[in-house]
Design a protein around this motif. Structure first.
Motif, PDB file in Angstrom:
ATOM      1  N   ARG A 165       0.834  -1.207   0.000  1.00  0.00           N
ATOM      2  CA  ARG A 165       0.000   0.000   0.000  1.00  0.00           C
ATOM      3  C   ARG A 165       0.870   1.259   0.000  1.00  0.00           C
ATOM      4  O   ARG A 165       0.579   2.219  -0.707  1.00  0.00           O
ATOM      5  CB  ARG A 165      -0.941   0.001   1.198  1.00  0.00           C
ATOM      6  CG  ARG A 165      -2.148  -0.914   1.030  1.00  0.00           C
ATOM      7  CD  ARG A 165      -3.184  -0.702   2.121  1.00  0.00           C
ATOM      8  NE  ARG A 165      -2.628  -0.849   3.459  1.00  0.00           N
ATOM      9  CZ  ARG A 165      -2.473  -2.015   4.101  1.00  0.00           C
ATOM     10  NH1 ARG A 165      -2.853  -3.133   3.512  1.00  0.00           N
ATOM     11  NH2 ARG A 165      -1.966  -2.053   5.312  1.00  0.00           N
ATOM     12  N   MET A 166       1.917   1.254   0.803  1.00  0.00           N
ATOM     13  CA  MET A 166       2.777   2.431   0.924  1.00  0.00           C
ATOM     14  C   MET A 166       3.446   2.778  -0.412  1.00  0.00           C
ATOM     15  O   MET A 166       3.520   3.951  -0.786  1.00  0.00           O
ATOM     16  CB  MET A 166       3.846   2.182   1.994  1.00  0.00           C
ATOM     17  CG  MET A 166       4.807   3.331   2.164  1.00  0.00           C
ATOM     18  SD  MET A 166       5.930   3.137   3.565  1.00  0.00           S
ATOM     19  CE  MET A 166       6.680   1.543   3.279  1.00  0.00           C
ATOM     20  N   PHE A 167       3.902   1.772  -1.135  1.00  0.00           N
ATOM     21  CA  PHE A 167       4.645   2.025  -2.364  1.00  0.00           C
ATOM     22  C   PHE A 167       3.781   2.053  -3.620  1.00  0.00           C
ATOM     23  O   PHE A 167       4.092   2.787  -4.557  1.00  0.00           O
ATOM     24  CB  PHE A 167       5.743   0.968  -2.551  1.00  0.00           C
ATOM     25  CG  PHE A 167       6.887   1.130  -1.602  1.00  0.00           C
ATOM     26  CD1 PHE A 167       7.822   2.137  -1.775  1.00  0.00           C
ATOM     27  CD2 PHE A 167       7.016   0.273  -0.523  1.00  0.00           C
ATOM     28  CE1 PHE A 167       8.876   2.291  -0.897  1.00  0.00           C
ATOM     29  CE2 PHE A 167       8.078   0.412   0.365  1.00  0.00           C
ATOM     30  CZ  PHE A 167       9.007   1.430   0.176  1.00  0.00           C
ATOM     31  N   TYR A 168       2.726   1.259  -3.671  1.00  0.00           N
ATOM     32  CA  TYR A 168       2.059   1.037  -4.945  1.00  0.00           C
ATOM     33  C   TYR A 168       0.574   1.393  -4.972  1.00  0.00           C
ATOM     34  O   TYR A 168      -0.066   1.227  -6.000  1.00  0.00           O
ATOM     35  CB  TYR A 168       2.268  -0.416  -5.393  1.00  0.00           C
ATOM     36  CG  TYR A 168       3.743  -0.727  -5.451  1.00  0.00           C
ATOM     37  CD1 TYR A 168       4.572  -0.070  -6.358  1.00  0.00           C
ATOM     38  CD2 TYR A 168       4.330  -1.611  -4.555  1.00  0.00           C
ATOM     39  CE1 TYR A 168       5.938  -0.308  -6.390  1.00  0.00           C
ATOM     40  CE2 TYR A 168       5.693  -1.858  -4.586  1.00  0.00           C
ATOM     41  CZ  TYR A 168       6.494  -1.196  -5.505  1.00  0.00           C
ATOM     42  OH  TYR A 168       7.842  -1.433  -5.524  1.00  0.00           O
ATOM     43  N   GLU A 169       0.043   1.873  -3.881  1.00  0.00           N
ATOM     44  CA  GLU A 169      -1.341   2.332  -3.877  1.00  0.00           C
ATOM     45  C   GLU A 169      -1.357   3.759  -3.340  1.00  0.00           C
ATOM     46  O   GLU A 169      -1.612   4.001  -2.162  1.00  0.00           O
ATOM     47  CB  GLU A 169      -2.215   1.416  -3.011  1.00  0.00           C
ATOM     48  CG  GLU A 169      -2.373   0.028  -3.596  1.00  0.00           C
ATOM     49  CD  GLU A 169      -3.203  -0.899  -2.722  1.00  0.00           C
ATOM     50  OE1 GLU A 169      -3.782  -0.436  -1.717  1.00  0.00           O
ATOM     51  OE2 GLU A 169      -3.255  -2.088  -3.044  1.00  0.00           O
ATOM     52  N   ALA A 170      -1.088   4.679  -4.237  1.00  0.00           N
ATOM     53  CA  ALA A 170      -1.002   6.079  -3.851  1.00  0.00           C
ATOM     54  C   ALA A 170      -2.347   6.582  -3.330  1.00  0.00           C
ATOM     55  O   ALA A 170      -3.401   6.240  -3.866  1.00  0.00           O
ATOM     56  CB  ALA A 170      -0.553   6.912  -5.043  1.00  0.00           C
ATOM     57  N   MET A 171      -2.262   7.388  -2.286  1.00  0.00           N
ATOM     58  CA  MET A 171      -3.460   7.975  -1.715  1.00  0.00           C
ATOM     59  C   MET A 171      -3.900   9.135  -2.620  1.00  0.00           C
ATOM     60  O   MET A 171      -3.075   9.960  -3.009  1.00  0.00           O
ATOM     61  CB  MET A 171      -3.150   8.495  -0.307  1.00  0.00           C
ATOM     62  CG  MET A 171      -4.350   9.001   0.441  1.00  0.00           C
ATOM     63  SD  MET A 171      -3.910   9.658   2.082  1.00  0.00           S
ATOM     64  CE  MET A 171      -3.306   8.192   2.905  1.00  0.00           C
ATOM     65  N   PRO A 172      -5.193   9.223  -2.928  1.00  0.00           N
ATOM     66  CA  PRO A 172      -5.675  10.336  -3.753  1.00  0.00           C
ATOM     67  C   PRO A 172      -5.418  11.678  -3.052  1.00  0.00           C
ATOM     68  O   PRO A 172      -5.477  11.776  -1.825  1.00  0.00           O
ATOM     69  CB  PRO A 172      -7.180  10.070  -3.867  1.00  0.00           C
ATOM     70  CG  PRO A 172      -7.362   8.638  -3.505  1.00  0.00           C
ATOM     71  CD  PRO A 172      -6.243   8.282  -2.589  1.00  0.00           C
TER      72      PRO A 172
END
Length: 121
Positions: free
Chosen positions: A100-107
């Motif tokens: 999540r930290m690296f590959y699911e960027a927060m909008p």
């Protein structure tokens, strides 16, 4: 090397399978820990180049998949060491957090909303 019938008896194999399975899960957990330490040093604290970032992505993807598989095995009620399911569950949480930290960027909207909650104007 030939294996005799005595060596193939269920009494000789069953304890070895249980022991090997438990050892394998312990080794896998150690591998995950080494990966997370490498990730911290080489990806978080250093300027990783594109090759290293892709290596990280691919390694993390496969670690996640295989850890999920091992966890499903260790979570089986017949698995010999129930504590290993908890250990693998912890590793899964760590690996999923990395993903999540690296590959699911927060909008951006969510970032702004959270910053406003933490640092009201």
């Amino acid at each position: 090397m030939a294996v005799s019938n005595a060596e193939l008896s269920s009494d000789a194999i069953a304890p070895n399978i249980e022991h090997l399975t438990v050892d394998y899960v312990h080794q896998w957990s150690l591998l995950c820990g080494r990966f997370l330490a490498w990730e911290r040093q080489q990806i978080l604290l250093a300027e990783a180049d594109a090759k290293k970032r892709e290596q990280h992505r691919q390694s993390l993807k496969w670690l996640l998949r295989l850890t999920q598989l091992l966890h499903s095995m260790a979570a089986d009620p017949d698995f010999p060491d129930r504590s290993l399911a908890e250990e693998l569950e912890g590793r899964l949480l760590q690996l999923e957090s990395s993903w999540r930290m690296f590959y699911e960027a927060m909008p951006a909207e969510q970032v702004e909303r959270q910053l406003a909650e933490v640092f009201p104007r």
